[in-house]
Design a protein around this motif. Sequence first.
Motif, PDB file in Angstrom:
ATOM      1  N   LYS A 223       0.791  -1.145  -0.137  1.00 53.19           N
ATOM      2  CA  LYS A 223      -0.079  -0.006   0.107  1.00 53.19           C
ATOM      3  C   LYS A 223       0.945   1.153   0.026  1.00 53.19           C
ATOM      4  O   LYS A 223       0.615   2.149  -0.782  1.00 53.19           O
ATOM      5  CB  LYS A 223      -1.140  -0.026   1.377  1.00 53.19           C
ATOM      6  N   LEU A 224       2.028   1.062   0.683  1.00 50.73           N
ATOM      7  CA  LEU A 224       2.964   2.382   0.839  1.00 50.73           C
ATOM      8  C   LEU A 224       3.611   2.717  -0.596  1.00 50.73           C
ATOM      9  O   LEU A 224       3.765   3.795  -0.993  1.00 50.73           O
ATOM     10  CB  LEU A 224       4.019   2.305   1.781  1.00 50.73           C
ATOM     11  N   LEU A 225       3.987   1.488  -1.394  1.00 47.86           N
ATOM     12  CA  LEU A 225       4.504   1.654  -2.640  1.00 47.86           C
ATOM     13  C   LEU A 225       3.332   2.313  -3.413  1.00 47.86           C
ATOM     14  O   LEU A 225       3.980   3.109  -4.326  1.00 47.86           O
ATOM     15  CB  LEU A 225       4.849   0.308  -3.106  1.00 47.86           C
ATOM     16  N   ASP A 226       2.132   2.065  -3.617  1.00 46.55           N
ATOM     17  CA  ASP A 226       1.270   2.914  -4.286  1.00 46.55           C
ATOM     18  C   ASP A 226       1.047   4.140  -4.233  1.00 46.55           C
ATOM     19  O   ASP A 226       0.854   4.893  -5.047  1.00 46.55           O
ATOM     20  CB  ASP A 226      -0.159   2.022  -4.267  1.00 46.55           C
ATOM     21  N   ILE A 227       1.179   4.544  -2.754  1.00 48.39           N
ATOM     22  CA  ILE A 227       1.372   6.028  -2.612  1.00 48.39           C
ATOM     23  C   ILE A 227       2.700   6.649  -2.785  1.00 48.39           C
ATOM     24  O   ILE A 227       2.801   7.715  -3.576  1.00 48.39           O
ATOM     25  CB  ILE A 227       0.998   6.226  -1.199  1.00 48.39           C
ATOM     26  N   ALA A 228       3.721   5.840  -2.744  1.00 51.84           N
ATOM     27  CA  ALA A 228       4.929   6.467  -3.111  1.00 51.84           C
ATOM     28  C   ALA A 228       5.164   6.623  -4.761  1.00 51.84           C
ATOM     29  O   ALA A 228       5.963   7.610  -4.998  1.00 51.84           O
ATOM     30  CB  ALA A 228       6.268   5.588  -2.689  1.00 51.84           C
ATOM     31  N   THR A 229       4.449   5.901  -5.352  1.00 52.69           N
ATOM     32  CA  THR A 229       4.558   5.929  -6.965  1.00 52.69           C
ATOM     33  C   THR A 229       3.499   6.578  -7.345  1.00 52.69           C
ATOM     34  O   THR A 229       3.156   6.782  -8.745  1.00 52.69           O
ATOM     35  CB  THR A 229       4.757   4.641  -7.561  1.00 52.69           C
ATOM     36  N   GLU A 230       2.415   6.984  -6.690  1.00 51.27           N
ATOM     37  CA  GLU A 230       1.374   7.876  -6.885  1.00 51.27           C
ATOM     38  C   GLU A 230       0.574   7.115  -8.052  1.00 51.27           C
ATOM     39  O   GLU A 230      -0.013   7.715  -8.722  1.00 51.27           O
ATOM     40  CB  GLU A 230       1.735   9.300  -7.499  1.00 51.27           C
ATOM     41  N   THR A 231       0.266   5.911  -7.621  1.00 53.92           N
ATOM     42  CA  THR A 231      -0.508   5.031  -8.513  1.00 53.92           C
ATOM     43  C   THR A 231      -1.795   4.819  -7.758  1.00 53.92           C
ATOM     44  O   THR A 231      -2.694   4.058  -8.390  1.00 53.92           O
ATOM     45  CB  THR A 231       0.206   3.748  -9.077  1.00 53.92           C
ATOM     46  N   TRP A 232      -2.334   5.276  -6.558  1.00 54.68           N
ATOM     47  CA  TRP A 232      -3.477   5.050  -6.330  1.00 54.68           C
ATOM     48  C   TRP A 232      -4.169   6.419  -5.651  1.00 54.68           C
ATOM     49  O   TRP A 232      -3.448   7.077  -4.956  1.00 54.68           O
ATOM     50  CB  TRP A 232      -3.618   4.052  -5.161  1.00 54.68           C
ATOM     51  N   GLU A 233      -5.348   6.745  -6.117  1.00 55.32           N
ATOM     52  CA  GLU A 233      -6.171   7.500  -5.480  1.00 55.32           C
ATOM     53  C   GLU A 233      -7.586   7.016  -5.358  1.00 55.32           C
ATOM     54  O   GLU A 233      -7.826   6.138  -6.138  1.00 55.32           O
ATOM     55  CB  GLU A 233      -6.472   8.890  -6.280  1.00 55.32           C
TER      56      GLU A 233
END
Length: 275
Positions: free
Chosen positions: A66-76
């Motif tokens: 989940k943290l990776l999705d935010i670090a890579t800005e791939t989830w909103e």
Amino acid sequence: MAYALEDEFGDIIGKARRGQNISHTEITTETGITESDLTRMEQYTLKPTEAQVYKLAEVLKLDGAKLLDIATETWEPIPVQQDGDTKLDVITVSVPFGGWPVNAYILICKATDEAAIIDTAANPTLILKQLDTNKVNPTAILLTHSHRDHTEGLPKLQKATDCKTYIHKNEPKPQTANKLHEVVHSDVISIGDLMVTVLDTPGHTPGGCSFLTHTAAFVGDAIFAGSVGGPNISYQDEINSVRDNLLSLPDEVRLFPGHGPSTTVGEEKLHNPFF
Ligand SMILES: [Fe+2]
């Protein structure tokens, strides 16, 4: 389009680190990431590698994927439907305070056109205008917590609406306010035909609380889409109370936070790295 989340990767690791009282030095020892690089990550000037995200997640007890999705800005979060409930409407009033946007909400009972004002967004004039435009009758002011960005202008709103104002028993009271009515967990407040239940969500503040009705919960700074509010009082209380009192609700319940976009219980269970 700019990335819309309230908190970036740097905010999240900073909140988790400070909340659990972990020093930069300890993280360096555990992960091999230098203190200088860690500082730059927390200040958004250095992007982590995927391996670094997972190492940091492990030491900070966050969910790595989940943290990776935010670090890579791939989830909103998928934008919340404003007309997604037959019994209520929600109007978002978002205004800058000290340079940063803050949300207040107007909760409307569709059957009676009675309304609650949830926090003040530091701009009572805008809220009064929205009440007028939507031809609704305010009957209560509900405060998620007493930080100034959520309560500035409260006296003006109280004077203009003569509403009873509800705040948690454990929360420091805004000095300028009067006629405050104290509530505790499980108390119920009627807004027209809507029953609004108080839920304890402390940690950001001593008496932070959320307000739940039907499929909408107004959560103040307890949880943001993809993050949590700053755990100023207790990290563990904040994590536990959000998990137990908010993320235990049905997936479709919409969460309206004090900052950033709205989200849902289901989205946060899938994507919030704190849980
Ligand atoms: Fe706050």
